[in-house]
Design an enzyme around this catalytic site. Structure first.
Site, PDB file in Angstrom:
ATOM      1  N   GLY A 181       0.807  -1.227   0.000  1.00 32.07           N
ATOM      2  CA  GLY A 181       0.000   0.000   0.000  1.00 32.07           C
ATOM      3  C   GLY A 181       0.833   1.267   0.000  1.00 32.07           C
ATOM      4  O   GLY A 181       0.378   2.321   0.418  1.00 32.07           O
ATOM      5  N   SER A 219       0.099  -4.893  -5.177  1.00 27.85           N
ATOM      6  CA  SER A 219      -1.048  -5.667  -5.672  1.00 27.85           C
ATOM      7  C   SER A 219      -0.740  -6.258  -7.051  1.00 27.85           C
ATOM      8  O   SER A 219      -1.088  -7.406  -7.332  1.00 27.85           O
ATOM      9  CB  SER A 219      -2.310  -4.812  -5.711  1.00 27.85           C
ATOM     10  OG  SER A 219      -2.115  -3.675  -6.518  1.00 27.85           O
ATOM     11  N   ASP A 250       1.302  -0.869 -13.634  1.00 29.01           N
ATOM     12  CA  ASP A 250       1.947  -1.655 -12.573  1.00 29.01           C
ATOM     13  C   ASP A 250       2.074  -3.122 -12.984  1.00 29.01           C
ATOM     14  O   ASP A 250       3.109  -3.763 -12.793  1.00 29.01           O
ATOM     15  CB  ASP A 250       1.139  -1.573 -11.273  1.00 29.01           C
ATOM     16  CG  ASP A 250       1.110  -0.184 -10.662  1.00 29.01           C
ATOM     17  OD1 ASP A 250       1.519   0.774 -11.340  1.00 29.01           O
ATOM     18  OD2 ASP A 250       0.661  -0.059  -9.510  1.00 29.01           O
TER      19      ASP A 250
HETATM   20  C1  MEV Z   1      -0.492   3.616  -9.339  1.00 31.25           C
HETATM   21  O1  MEV Z   1       0.755   2.942  -9.234  1.00 31.25           O
HETATM   22  C2  MEV Z   1      -0.449   4.562 -10.472  1.00 31.25           C
HETATM   23  C3  MEV Z   1      -1.733   5.323 -10.793  1.00 31.25           C
HETATM   24  O2  MEV Z   1      -1.451   6.060 -11.991  1.00 31.25           O
HETATM   25  C4  MEV Z   1      -2.906   4.402 -11.011  1.00 31.25           C
HETATM   26  C5  MEV Z   1      -2.813   3.568 -12.296  1.00 31.25           C
HETATM   27  O3  MEV Z   1      -2.012   3.873 -13.169  1.00 31.25           O
HETATM   28  O4  MEV Z   1      -3.600   2.611 -12.385  1.00 31.25           O
HETATM   29  C6  MEV Z   1      -2.111   6.331  -9.709  1.00 31.25           C
END
Ligand code: MEV
Length: 287
Positions: free
Chosen positions: A81, A87, A130
């Site tokens: 988190g 995740s 991600d």
């Molecule tokens: C999360 O690591 C990055 C964000 O841009 C969300 C996403 O890209 O899904 C905030």
């Protein structure tokens, strides 16, 4: 039956978070911290033993596993988190463990496709950056789409130091809050997108890249996802000689990354301020 094992790596977004959800590019690097999933077939209800502290882990696992028939072990050394892709790492590890059990060897594209529904169980409507970098490793240029654009970039020679606020932001809530501020913040999102394109050209030059990343932090503050604690860690890193620093991930808490050629001054400044900090190396991907 032999258990199936799979690993997924964490990530840092060098630049482009949030703007990437709205169609702009982002640059991500896979890091040398990861999650391992072990799947052991057994009779009875599917059970999970995990040091992954997110309460959505079981729901996420059950998006691809039946409610009966497995013991699932999850071990991670990623801070959960904190914007380091815990995740996505779990999703990729689970897909690879399942494939190992089935004697299947999916490539990075297939791992991406199978892991995205698991990532959605955590974050609603993620851009996919991600999962893409957790599946491929290395340094990646990413643009959301169906299919997304994923181009490997040359691995950078400089180092990254991570400084942890010790608190977590909720990615799904933050992404929704940013979306709700459109179209007012569209110019800021477009400036982030333009800056990501400049960062791609500056990847080999830590000084030029650092300045762009610090500018990216200011834009993330403008769209409302930074916090006083994140701003303080950016200032701490810059005062200690980092070439640039910014929050990394969704914000609202989580970590700051600092681009350095010598990590010790930033690590020492963090130590004397009582801040958890560590050097991170790029994970280049499976051979
Ligand atoms: C999360 O690591 C990055 C964000 O841009 C969300 C996403 O890209 O899904 C905030």
């Amino acid at each position: 039956m032999t258990p199936g094992r799979g690993t997924g790596h964490g990530k840092l977004l060098l630049c482009g978070e949030h703007a990437v959800v709205h169609g702009h590019p982002a640059i991500a690097v896979a890091v040398d911290r990861s999650t391992e999933v072990t799947l052991t077939p057994h009779a009875g209800t599917t059970t999970v033993t995990s040091n992954h502290t997110d309460h959505r882990v079981l729901d996420a696992l059950l998006t691809v596993l039946p409610g009966e028939g497995f013991d699932v072990g999850v071990v991670t050394d990623l801070p959960v988190g904190r914007g380091m892709g815990s995740s996505a790492a779990l999703a990729v590890a689970l897909v690879r463990a399942r494939a190992a059990l089935d004697g299947d060897q999916p490539d990075a594209d297939e791992v991406y496709a199978r892991a995205m529904p698991i990532e959605r169980a955590f974050h609603g409507n993620p851009s996919g950056v991600d999962v893409a970098v957790a599946a491929s490793g290395g340094c990646l240029w990413f643009r959301k789409g169906d299919p997304p654009i994923r181009e490997p970039l040359p691995p950078p020679a400089w180092s990254l130091v991570v400084l942890d606020t010790g608190t977590s932001g909720d990615t799904q809530e933050l992404v929704a809050a940013v979306g709700a501020r459109r179209p007012d913040i569209d110019p800021a999102l477009a400036r982030i997108g333009a800056l990501v394109a400049q960062a791609r050209e500056a990847l080999a030059d830590p000084v030029a890249l650092g300045a762009l990343l610090t500018e990216n932090h200011a834009l993330l503050r403008e769209i409302g996802v930074s916090t006083p604690a994140l701003d303080a860690l950016v200032a701490l890193a810059l005062d200690a000689g980092a070439h640039g620093a910014k929050l990394a991930g969704a914000g609202g808490g989580g970590v700051v990354l600092a681009v350095v050629t010598d990590d010790e001054p930033v690590l020492a400044a963090a130590r004397s301020a009582g801040v958890t900090a560590f050097r991170t190396r790029l994970w280049r991907g499976a051979a």
